[in-house]
Design an enzyme around this catalytic site. Structure first.
Site, PDB file in Angstrom:
ATOM      1  N   LEU C  60       0.836  -1.198   0.000  1.00 50.62           N
ATOM      2  CA  LEU C  60       0.000   0.000   0.000  1.00 50.62           C
ATOM      3  C   LEU C  60       0.875   1.254   0.000  1.00 50.62           C
ATOM      4  O   LEU C  60       1.178   1.801   1.071  1.00 50.62           O
ATOM      5  CB  LEU C  60      -0.894  -0.055   1.244  1.00 50.62           C
ATOM      6  CG  LEU C  60      -2.251   0.646   1.231  1.00 50.62           C
ATOM      7  CD1 LEU C  60      -2.999   0.365   2.532  1.00 50.62           C
ATOM      8  CD2 LEU C  60      -2.192   2.102   0.939  1.00 50.62           C
ATOM      9  N   GLU C  62       1.354   4.506  -2.768  1.00 53.34           N
ATOM     10  CA  GLU C  62       1.089   5.037  -4.100  1.00 53.34           C
ATOM     11  C   GLU C  62       2.328   5.595  -4.785  1.00 53.34           C
ATOM     12  O   GLU C  62       2.486   5.460  -6.003  1.00 53.34           O
ATOM     13  CB  GLU C  62       0.014   6.132  -4.035  1.00 53.34           C
ATOM     14  CG  GLU C  62      -1.392   5.606  -3.759  1.00 53.34           C
ATOM     15  CD  GLU C  62      -1.632   5.201  -2.318  1.00 53.34           C
ATOM     16  OE1 GLU C  62      -0.771   5.495  -1.446  1.00 53.34           O
ATOM     17  OE2 GLU C  62      -2.670   4.582  -2.029  1.00 53.34           O
ATOM     18  N   GLN C  84      -6.075   3.663  -6.263  1.00 51.24           N
ATOM     19  CA  GLN C  84      -7.422   3.213  -5.924  1.00 51.24           C
ATOM     20  C   GLN C  84      -8.489   4.306  -6.066  1.00 51.24           C
ATOM     21  O   GLN C  84      -9.610   4.025  -6.467  1.00 51.24           O
ATOM     22  CB  GLN C  84      -7.418   2.613  -4.524  1.00 51.24           C
ATOM     23  CG  GLN C  84      -8.479   1.574  -4.329  1.00 51.24           C
ATOM     24  CD  GLN C  84      -8.152   0.678  -3.149  1.00 51.24           C
ATOM     25  OE1 GLN C  84      -8.278   1.080  -2.008  1.00 51.24           O
ATOM     26  NE2 GLN C  84      -7.722  -0.534  -3.413  1.00 51.24           N
ATOM     27  N   PHE C  85      -8.102   5.544  -5.741  1.00 60.68           N
ATOM     28  CA  PHE C  85      -8.983   6.692  -5.948  1.00 60.68           C
ATOM     29  C   PHE C  85      -8.098   7.867  -6.345  1.00 60.68           C
ATOM     30  O   PHE C  85      -6.979   8.010  -5.825  1.00 60.68           O
ATOM     31  CB  PHE C  85      -9.768   7.034  -4.672  1.00 60.68           C
ATOM     32  CG  PHE C  85     -10.821   6.000  -4.367  1.00 60.68           C
ATOM     33  CD1 PHE C  85     -12.097   6.130  -4.874  1.00 60.68           C
ATOM     34  CD2 PHE C  85     -10.502   4.878  -3.622  1.00 60.68           C
ATOM     35  CE1 PHE C  85     -13.051   5.150  -4.634  1.00 60.68           C
ATOM     36  CE2 PHE C  85     -11.450   3.893  -3.372  1.00 60.68           C
ATOM     37  CZ  PHE C  85     -12.728   4.036  -3.878  1.00 60.68           C
ATOM     38  N   HIS C 131     -12.821  10.452  -1.309  1.00 63.42           N
ATOM     39  CA  HIS C 131     -12.995   9.477  -2.391  1.00 63.42           C
ATOM     40  C   HIS C 131     -13.771  10.065  -3.556  1.00 63.42           C
ATOM     41  O   HIS C 131     -14.242   9.330  -4.412  1.00 63.42           O
ATOM     42  CB  HIS C 131     -13.736   8.241  -1.875  1.00 63.42           C
ATOM     43  CG  HIS C 131     -12.907   7.352  -0.999  1.00 63.42           C
ATOM     44  ND1 HIS C 131     -12.529   7.708   0.262  1.00 63.42           N
ATOM     45  CD2 HIS C 131     -12.364   6.130  -1.219  1.00 63.42           C
ATOM     46  CE1 HIS C 131     -11.805   6.725   0.799  1.00 63.42           C
ATOM     47  NE2 HIS C 131     -11.684   5.762  -0.080  1.00 63.42           N
TER      48      HIS C 131
HETATM   49  C1  LIG Z   1      -3.463   6.871   0.651  1.00 68.58           C
HETATM   50  C2  LIG Z   1      -4.588   5.916   0.518  1.00 68.58           C
HETATM   51  N1  LIG Z   1      -4.498   4.900  -0.346  1.00 68.58           N
HETATM   52  C3  LIG Z   1      -5.515   4.028  -0.504  1.00 68.58           C
HETATM   53  C4  LIG Z   1      -6.661   4.157   0.233  1.00 68.58           C
HETATM   54  C5  LIG Z   1      -7.808   3.161   0.065  1.00 68.58           C
HETATM   55  N2  LIG Z   1      -7.838   2.266   1.227  1.00 68.58           N
HETATM   56  C6  LIG Z   1      -8.601   2.534   2.294  1.00 68.58           C
HETATM   57  S1  LIG Z   1      -8.340   1.477   3.556  1.00 68.58           S
HETATM   58  C7  LIG Z   1      -7.188   0.608   2.680  1.00 68.58           C
HETATM   59  C8  LIG Z   1      -6.499  -0.570   3.299  1.00 68.58           C
HETATM   60  C9  LIG Z   1      -5.901  -0.218   4.598  1.00 68.58           C
HETATM   61  O1  LIG Z   1      -5.316  -1.349   5.169  1.00 68.58           O
HETATM   62  P1  LIG Z   1      -4.716  -1.278   6.637  1.00 68.58           P
HETATM   63  O2  LIG Z   1      -3.779  -0.132   6.731  1.00 68.58           O
HETATM   64  O3  LIG Z   1      -4.186  -2.615   6.968  1.00 68.58           O
HETATM   65  O4  LIG Z   1      -5.949  -0.921   7.558  1.00 68.58           O
HETATM   66  P2  LIG Z   1      -7.270  -1.788   7.832  1.00 68.58           P
HETATM   67  O5  LIG Z   1      -8.244  -1.429   6.765  1.00 68.58           O
HETATM   68  O6  LIG Z   1      -6.887  -3.206   7.805  1.00 68.58           O
HETATM   69  O7  LIG Z   1      -7.744  -1.332   9.163  1.00 68.58           O
HETATM   70  C10 LIG Z   1      -7.021   1.165   1.419  1.00 68.58           C
HETATM   71  C11 LIG Z   1      -6.105   0.654   0.391  1.00 68.58           C
HETATM   72  C12 LIG Z   1      -6.732   5.235   1.128  1.00 68.58           C
HETATM   73  N3  LIG Z   1      -7.816   5.459   1.883  1.00 68.58           N
HETATM   74  N4  LIG Z   1      -5.676   6.087   1.261  1.00 68.58           N
END
Ligand SMILES: Cc1ncc(C[n+]2csc(CCOP(=O)(O)OP(=O)(O)O)c2C)c(N)n1
Ligand SMILES: Cc1ncc(C[n+]2csc(CCOP(=O)(O)OP(=O)(O)O)c2C)c(N)n1
Ligand SMILES: [Mg+2]
Ligand SMILES: [Mg+2]
Lengths: 392, 324, 324, 392
Positions: C60, C62, C84-85, C131
């Protein structure tokens, strides 16, 4: 997988081995060390270090004369750069930051190109066809990701190359460098992350860049190998890089190498280190100089003499003189001041083409090319990258 | 002392210094802002005067500099972060857009982010690649931010004082080309300039030039000697923009030329055209024109003079808009 | 099969699928693009078909996704990264602006970055904070990039095919509001659409609406039943922009309304005004108008309908521009 | 400083201690462990966990009924959240990501506010005066930097608070999280970086998020403390956080705590985990559930009974019912659809004010508020954050 359960674990231990060193400051092999290369090879690499240093010195003078713009000397870091690149081959990608002239020269970059770049011509960083060399990357740290991508592309093509990327102690604080190491760990794309810890990021000392005891240990966060070497010891750098490359080639594992070195000169030609560091510190590093150390080693082994040194230096000086003449000939050959239009995108759309025409008309024969041809103005200017106009 | 003519570098330094004395919550942070006094010497002397609790050399990480400042501001400090060059604010945008600009909205005004992000901006100093960018548009286009760009020492002083008293995040672009190129009288313990107000850098009746930053000086030079009465509007505050000043000037002159360093497509010239369309369209006597950086990456130093709007191009546009 | 009407999600999936078959260097990478098939299912089925060498779920981050893709592209692959967005492309801009957009210039064309950065963009789906952003301006304003935004399944298919054959980095915004809201016939193994060409979504003679993305559908709905002949120009390619199409339409109608979701100030409407000023000014019969997102952060879902341009506002602008 | 010379070094060793655990999966104290709190306190915290879980469950139902929008359940992660926050006080800043409803409730956030936020009203995340609670942060990882700034502000004010920031295993890959830990290390601003490693970042498993064996070891890169705890063991989380906070308060040292836990539910209400994970994996974590574990512990100690459980649940259900009623009353009270204009900047400039007037005129009495009041459309929609319109 036990990691994914809540079962108790034993605890984890991570080791960064002792700093790797072959040569002491007097150029003598440290207890029991075997030189990792033949004398002939050592002489050859020494020659590359000297060449880089003399060239660097000449650039400084050209800059002071107003014949080139700002540049970042590699003075003092020649062992890190030549030693590491010598352990790799043309199949490996070279990804520099902005202080790797010594490495670039070793790779075969023409002096003329480096000069043209310093004169402000993009033509100087055109990559020769097939060369696996990226150009200078000014934004600190970003190039680390490119190395991962290049290594990945080679892996996809079943090509046995690896990538080496250079960055500084300062860059190790940028998130993108961590992210890139983390990607390399997960993707098993073999990269040598070579951090030249030269103790300074402009005026910021290593001590306040990070609270970690070493930069090498940052590898632990990414699950890759970390190792520290005496970056002013050509042999140590060479051996560590060679091993990292072999491990990378065979297993995909990346390595973070921290080379302990020192930026002996200015950050860039517009910087004044006396503001932020002491003469004493600079002096302490004079006796650890990587080029002198190698010369002592070779001399002691009887494979190098003052006479050979003189011959080497005159060869290099002649080469530089020739390159300066060629670069200045390019500069004086009336390069198109509007070349930036041609390399913005592959296919110039009509609106951009129209702008190019407008630009051409606006020039209407005026000479606007500047940079190397302009006179350098001296003054209290203290930009690290350029020259400020001064009010009366 | 107030009579002395000083540069923009000195003027910003003075504003910071005075505000640090006035308001103990002001802190400076960034790469090389302390011992080195900043690579352009804007913060010179402030570490010695205020100590390393308040003037902090940070690790090299722009997004953390901005993000930590967001936390400092919410926690009651007033951070001024320096981003060494505006091109590297790209690294910080991931904090500025989602957080600095939105905390007030996110919390209905209960948590706010009064901080200043300073960055030298624009070209003209024969710099290395990526040190000459003009990226004001992305900040102006981000609601919730205040974006300022002075044109000389006096306005830099007054706007920095305003920035340090603003209630929201201020993006403060410093046109490095004129850092030392202009000297002006600047007050000691003077007043802030109002945010959202343009200045008439030069009054005139035939053509309006709207511009900002280093292009104000260049525009003045360009029109000197032209047989046309040119009014130059120095925008100063890019957001909020002084809509009324733009409209009033164009209503008077009927002709508009916008000059900016940033690339043409998507640059702020279009925004200014839009403001004119909204409130002065029927006063236009000729198509509006723009003189901008070209739609190419900013070239290395040899070609920068071919890239940047110069006095020739500005004068030609003024002449053309008079003929149209 | 080609006769079947499919959604934009399916159309992009089809384009990716066909190009992956045609060109083995195409790789997809991003957060959740593999096993999950993307949070909007755009890449569904491609992991199973092409394997995890070519469809990769990344960590994760970007900026690394974009930066690693730069390296892949220089190394001869053709990466398609999904952010993703679009709001989270802020994190990637530090790679896109300094590197993706500049490698060609930096190396005089010897190293280039043909990659695609896909991101769902815009509002209208009752999403969480951050988003629903529309951030096309900063990409359009970055020379060296190609920026595309389809308006429906057919254009999404054709433009994605074009993106995957382009020689430079393509920023590909997918208007998520219409991901599944429109079904159209889409060819199988069809041709790319040309980059830099707008389409006339609806021909007319009285007023030109220039718009893109989700606002094309909305504009069509808005003008249905109005006693005015409206020409709707669907821009599709935001940079390069189809200058001639804009100019030709406004020369014909003499009236312009620009509709976009992004905030008003600094939005692309101004750019379109500027193009008209350059080549169709004397054909204007009324001041140009714009219907945009307001100059506020995009609100949470309860208020998004009050934020986004709706059919009422669009219709009102068309009516007004006819009266002016 | 020896670090800055090229003298050889001994090598470096970094340890991450064994995963901390007090209670096994049956709720029994593991060999020799002393409970870190009184039974009364344990009962109280257990109550908070149950409250969070029931509330979470109710939100899910409300979402399915179309009465609130997308949200991210904390189901399964209650021990991480309640245990850590219970170790801190109101003087400490709470910096959540987006899955910390259990922590926020423990801190005193009104259920009504959480509901209003989920209904799409910013009013729900207005921070009560003086509360040291940040709102939900949607962009992954960015909030880590805020915690460092908040801790720094407290340090400047000689205020003894520390900051705790939550983020996920996925977020640990974001550069800003590393940068923030690195800043905290250098600046000695006391922060507890609490990583809830719930094994998944949407569909991405922990295994391909990073090659590091633990997330805790990422602390090594920043020179701060790292520790792993059983995140489904309230006592372990509590004890580790308490220690980290004490060390932070007294020395400025930050700690990265990795809590091993599991996101038992959906990523958000629009996600379908069956696409990417197995029933077997989900089942394995059922028996490690943090709430059940605590209930077994308390029952075995004789301080908790089914009767007390029933009473607790009805109290909570009544509280929720009341909160839902209040939030829906707010929703139905005709909130200004144009409130976004009022909180863009402190001082609305004339052009923005004019837009607000235009917006008001454009509404001309039409009801445009949506969200909680709109009817939920079902369908194949698979956005993780919202709802797609479907073509016929
Ligand atoms: C910078 C960013 N990239 C992508 C997203 C989309 N997104 C929201 S939650 C998530 C996964 C997060 O995983 P984690 O940090 O393990 O937290 P969890 O959801 O498991 O609590 C993603 C990719 C986002 N909100 N912000
Ligand atoms: C992203 C970014 N931030 C800031 C700068 C300005 N800058 C150029 S070099 C430098 C210091 C780099 O230090 P280090 O990484 O140690 O490399 P060194 O100069 O010592 O080789 C800085 C701050 C930049 N070029 N890019
Ligand atoms: Mg350094
Ligand atoms: Mg997770």
């Amino acid at each position: 997988m036990s990691k994914e359960s809540t079962e108790p674990q034993e605890g984890w231990v991570f080791e960064i081995p002792p700093r790797l060193r072959f040569l002491d400051e007097e150029g003598a092999l440290v207890g029991g060390a075997e030189p990792p290369m033949s004398d002939a090879k050592a002489v050859e690499l020494y020659g590359h270090m000297v060449r880089a240093r003399i060239f660097d010195d000449r650039l400084l003078k050209l800059q002071r004369q107003g014949r080139i713009g700002t540049f970042a000397p590699s003075f003092g870091q020649e062992a890190c750069q030549v030693g590491s690149m010598a352990a790799l081959g043309p199949q490996d990608w070279f990804v520099p930051a902005f202080r790797e002239a010594a490495a670039a020269l070793y790779r075969g970059a023409p002096m003329k190109s480096i000069l043209m770049y310093a004169m402000g011509f993009e033509e100087g960083s055109a990559t020769p066809p097939g060369a696996r060399d990226l150009p200078v990357s000014i934004p600190v740290g970003g190039q680390a990701a490119h190395a991962v991508g290049l290594a990945w592309a080679m892996k996809r093509k079943k090509d046995k190359g690896i990538a080496i990327v250079f960055f500084g102690d300062g860059a190790s604080s940028e998130g993108i460098v961590y992210e890139s190491m983390n990607f390399a760990g997960v993707l098993r794309t073999p990269v040598v992350f070579f951090c030249q810890n030269n103790q300074w990021a402009i005026s910021t000392p290593r001590r306040i860049q990070t609270a970690s005891e070493t930069i090498a240990q940052k590898a632990v966060a990414a699950g890759i190998r970390g190792i520290q070497v005496d970056g002013n010891d050509l042999f140590a750098v060479y051996a560590a890089t060679k091993e990292a490359a072999e491990i990378g080639r065979s297993s995909g594992m990346s390595t973070l190498i921290e080379g302990i070195t020192f930026r002996r000169g200015v950050h860039t030609t517009a910087d004044d280190p006396s503001v932020y560091r002491t003469k004493a510190e600079e002096d302490a590093w004079v006796k650890r100089d990587p080029v002198d150390r190698m010369r002592k080693y070779l001399t002691a082994r009887g494979v190098w003499s003052d006479k050979e040194q003189d011959a080497l230096e005159s060869r290099i000086n002649a080469e530089i003189q020739q390159a300066v003449a060629e670069a200045e000939a390019f500069r004086d050959s009336d390069p198109d001041p509007l070349a930036m239009f041609d390399h913005t995108v592959a296919e110039m759309d009509p609106y951009l083409a129209r702008q190019k025409e407008e630009a051409r008309a606006a020039l209407s024969g005026r000479a606007v090319l500047q940079g190397a041809t302009a006179q350098k103005k001296q003054g209290g200017s203290s930009s690290v990258v350029g020259e400020l106009q001064e009010a009366e | 002392m107030s009579g002395e003519r000083i540069t923009m570098v000195q003027a910003i330094n003075r504003a910071l210094d005075e505000e640090m004395t006035r308001d103990p919550s002001v802190m400076l942070l960034g790469e090389d802002v302390g011992v080195d006094g900043g690579v352009f010497r804007v913060t010179q002397g402030l570490l010695a005067k205020y100590g390393n609790d308040r003037v902090i050399d940070t690790p090299l990480a722009e997004s953390a500099i901005a993000g930590v400042a967001v936390g400092l501001a919410i926690g009651g400090m007033r951070p001024v972060c320096e981003i060494q060059f505006s091109g590297f604010m790209n690294y910080a945008f991931e904090q500025i857009q989602p957080h600095s600009s939105r905390f007030r909205q996110r919390t209905c005004g209960s948590l706010t982010v009064p901080m200043v992000v300073r960055a030298p901006s624009g070209g003209g100093i024969r710099a290395l690649e990526h040190h000459s960018e003009s990226e004001e548009v992305m900040y102006v286009h981000t609601p919730g931010l205040i974006t300022l760009m002075p044109s000389g020492p006096r306005t830099a002083y007054g706007l920095m004082k305003a920035a340090l008293r603003a209630k929201d995040t201020v993006i403060f672009f410093e046109p490095k080309y004129v850092y030392r190129a202009i000297k002006e009288e600047v007050p000691v313990n003077g007043d802030p300039l109002p945010i959202g107000k343009a200045e008439i850098a030069q009054a005139g009746t035939d053509v309006t030039i709207v511009t900002w930053g280093a292009m104000v000086k260049r525009s003045k030079e360009a029109v000197k000697g032209l047989p046309v009465s040119v009014e130059i509007v120095d925008l100063l505050s890019l957001n909020p923009m002084d809509h009324d000043a733009i409209v009033a000037s164009v209503r008077k002159t009927g002709r508009l030329v916008v000059v900016h360093e940033a690339p043409r497509t998507g640059g702020l010239a279009g925004e200014i055209y839009a403001r004119v369309c909204e409130d002065a369209f029927y006063h236009l006597r000729a198509p509006m024109m723009r003189v901008c950086g070209w739609d190419t990456p900013f070239p290395l130093l040899a070609r920068e003079a071919a890239y940047l709007p110069d006095t020739n191009r500005i004068a030609a546009a003024v002449t053309k808009v008079m003929r149209d």
